[in-house]
Design a protein around this motif. Structure first.
Motif, mmCIF file in Angstrom:
data_model
loop_
_atom_site.group_PDB
_atom_site.id
_atom_site.type_symbol
_atom_site.label_atom_id
_atom_site.label_comp_id
_atom_site.label_asym_id
_atom_site.label_seq_id
_atom_site.Cartn_x
_atom_site.Cartn_y
_atom_site.Cartn_z
ATOM 1 N N ALA A 133 -33.048 50.585 47.917
ATOM 2 C CA ALA A 133 -32.738 48.892 47.628
ATOM 3 C C ALA A 133 -33.758 48.540 48.600
ATOM 4 C CB ALA A 133 -31.535 49.373 47.880
ATOM 5 N N GLY A 134 -34.738 48.544 48.769
ATOM 6 C CA GLY A 134 -35.362 47.463 49.736
ATOM 7 C C GLY A 134 -34.742 46.734 50.692
ATOM 8 N N VAL A 135 -35.328 46.699 52.100
ATOM 9 C CA VAL A 135 -34.202 45.933 52.993
ATOM 10 C C VAL A 135 -34.348 44.370 52.636
ATOM 11 C CG1 VAL A 135 -35.123 45.668 54.808
ATOM 12 C CG2 VAL A 135 -35.009 47.788 54.491
ATOM 13 N N LYS A 136 -35.558 43.906 51.732
ATOM 14 C CA LYS A 136 -35.530 42.455 51.500
ATOM 15 C C LYS A 136 -34.649 42.018 51.028
ATOM 16 C CE LYS A 136 -38.661 42.225 48.459
ATOM 17 N NZ LYS A 136 -38.086 41.263 47.003
ATOM 18 N N ASN A 137 -33.279 42.877 50.375
ATOM 19 C CA ASN A 137 -32.674 42.431 49.336
ATOM 20 C C ASN A 137 -31.446 42.944 49.290
ATOM 21 O OD1 ASN A 137 -34.369 42.735 46.688
ATOM 22 N ND2 ASN A 137 -34.256 44.505 47.042
ATOM 23 N N PHE A 138 -30.471 43.622 50.902
ATOM 24 C CA PHE A 138 -29.758 43.443 51.685
ATOM 25 C C PHE A 138 -29.790 42.868 52.628
ATOM 26 C CE2 PHE A 138 -31.241 47.555 52.943
ATOM 27 C CZ PHE A 138 -30.760 47.778 54.536
ATOM 28 N N SER A 139 -30.419 43.028 53.669
ATOM 29 C CA SER A 139 -30.493 42.453 54.735
ATOM 30 C C SER A 139 -30.948 40.954 55.668
ATOM 31 C CB SER A 139 -31.773 43.340 55.273
ATOM 32 O OG SER A 139 -32.121 42.553 57.002
ATOM 33 N N ARG A 140 -29.579 40.151 56.308
ATOM 34 C CA ARG A 140 -29.474 38.815 55.723
ATOM 35 C C ARG A 140 -31.317 38.152 57.237
ATOM 36 N NH1 ARG A 140 -24.864 35.841 57.327
ATOM 37 N NH2 ARG A 140 -24.714 37.789 59.493
ATOM 38 N N VAL A 141 -31.461 39.219 58.133
ATOM 39 C CA VAL A 141 -32.827 38.845 58.641
ATOM 40 C C VAL A 141 -34.099 39.327 57.690
ATOM 41 C CG1 VAL A 141 -33.200 41.461 59.526
ATOM 42 C CG2 VAL A 141 -33.661 39.406 61.114
ATOM 43 N N HIS A 142 -34.398 39.849 56.996
ATOM 44 C CA HIS A 142 -35.201 39.733 56.331
ATOM 45 C C HIS A 142 -35.221 39.530 54.600
ATOM 46 C CE1 HIS A 142 -35.239 43.260 59.020
ATOM 47 N NE2 HIS A 142 -37.035 43.890 58.815
ATOM 48 N N SER A 143 -34.819 39.094 54.703
ATOM 49 C CA SER A 143 -34.688 38.794 53.038
ATOM 50 C C SER A 143 -35.888 36.868 53.332
ATOM 51 C CB SER A 143 -32.654 37.513 52.535
ATOM 52 O OG SER A 143 -33.247 36.552 52.074
ATOM 53 N N PRO A 144 -35.960 37.275 51.731
ATOM 54 C CA PRO A 144 -36.989 36.102 51.467
ATOM 55 C C PRO A 144 -36.639 34.376 51.833
ATOM 56 C CG PRO A 144 -36.895 37.525 49.739
ATOM 57 C CD PRO A 144 -35.374 37.968 50.777
ATOM 58 N N LYS A 145 -35.248 34.206 51.608
ATOM 59 C CA LYS A 145 -34.120 32.814 51.091
ATOM 60 C C LYS A 145 -33.456 33.266 52.139
ATOM 61 C CE LYS A 145 -37.347 31.721 47.483
ATOM 62 N NZ LYS A 145 -38.203 31.458 47.500
ATOM 63 N N LYS A 146 -32.671 31.878 52.665
ATOM 64 C CA LYS A 146 -31.694 32.618 53.310
ATOM 65 C C LYS A 146 -30.371 32.463 52.920
ATOM 66 C CE LYS A 146 -33.643 28.155 55.954
ATOM 67 N NZ LYS A 146 -33.220 26.687 56.160
ATOM 68 N N ARG A 147 -29.435 33.327 53.449
ATOM 69 C CA ARG A 147 -28.331 33.692 52.594
ATOM 70 C C ARG A 147 -27.202 33.344 53.394
ATOM 71 N NH1 ARG A 147 -28.546 39.826 50.118
ATOM 72 N NH2 ARG A 147 -26.564 38.800 49.522
ATOM 73 N N TYR A 148 -27.354 32.997 54.662
ATOM 74 C CA TYR A 148 -26.345 32.816 55.170
ATOM 75 C C TYR A 148 -25.845 32.623 55.548
ATOM 76 C CZ TYR A 148 -29.114 27.756 54.118
ATOM 77 O OH TYR A 148 -29.688 26.917 54.148
ATOM 78 N N PHE A 149 -23.643 33.001 55.157
ATOM 79 C CA PHE A 149 -23.208 34.346 55.469
ATOM 80 C C PHE A 149 -22.493 34.329 53.880
ATOM 81 C CE2 PHE A 149 -21.125 30.206 54.752
ATOM 82 C CZ PHE A 149 -19.974 30.786 53.076
ATOM 83 N N LEU A 150 -22.983 34.054 53.016
ATOM 84 C CA LEU A 150 -22.865 34.267 51.904
ATOM 85 C C LEU A 150 -23.565 35.657 51.212
ATOM 86 C CD1 LEU A 150 -22.681 31.632 50.240
ATOM 87 C CD2 LEU A 150 -20.841 32.574 50.381
ATOM 88 N N MET A 151 -22.940 37.363 51.327
ATOM 89 C CA MET A 151 -24.043 38.395 51.374
ATOM 90 C C MET A 151 -23.203 39.068 50.295
ATOM 91 S SD MET A 151 -25.925 38.358 53.974
ATOM 92 C CE MET A 151 -26.697 39.832 53.526
ATOM 93 N N SER A 152 -22.213 38.036 49.272
ATOM 94 C CA SER A 152 -21.730 38.856 48.042
ATOM 95 C C SER A 152 -21.764 38.355 47.254
ATOM 96 C CB SER A 152 -20.302 40.051 48.436
ATOM 97 O OG SER A 152 -19.402 38.614 48.674
#
Length: 144
Positions: free
Chosen positions: A124-143
């Motif tokens: 799935a790609g770590v950067k696509n599901f992981s907050r810590v690896h995300s290329p942009k800030k996802r804050y608490f919005l993960m869904s």
């Protein structure tokens, strides 16, 4: 959007109605959305990995980051093992981790105990599901 205190905000930007979730409908919607977004390189689009939206995002929002909905990915992972509660707990622990060490610990335990789930997450790609690896800030919005 940036607040007066310098912090960024996340908010619902748009919604639309279509006959179906297909590439054609999503392309129409995202083209309309693209016209009003001034800085697409600052955008983080989160989806359920449905092919129609993914194809449209690849065509319309080339500069935007793409993330996978944590809830939908968890539902997909449940098919890989019978001990669902522990798998999903480890998955969410990795997904919502704020530091790489915490993410790595959860992923290592998944790899050791539920190798198929671990492999599915890597695909799935770590950067696509992981907050810590995300290329942009996802804050608490993960869904979605």
């Amino acid at each position: 959007m940036v607040c007066k205190d310098g912090n960024e905000m996340i908010y619902l930007l748009a919604f639309g109605f279509a006959k179906s979730e297909c590439t054609k409908s999503w392309t129409w919607f995202l083209k309309k959305l693209r016209k009003v977004i001034q800085y697409p390189d600052r955008v983080m689009l989160v989806s359920d990995q449905q092919n129609g939206i993914f194809n449209a995002m690849e065509a319309i929002f080339l500069d935007a980051a793409h993330g996978v909905c944590a809830y939908h990915l968890a539902q997909n992972l449940k098919r890989f093992c019978k001990q669902r509660d522990n798998v999903i707990w480890l998955y969410y622990h990795a997904t919502y981790a704020y530091c790489i060490e915490e993410f790595d610990r959860a992923m290592a335990e998944l790899k050791e105990t539920y190798h198929k789930v671990y492999d599915e997450l890597l695909s799935a790609g770590v950067k696509n599901f992981s907050r810590v690896h995300s290329p942009k800030k996802r804050y608490f919005l993960m869904s979605t």
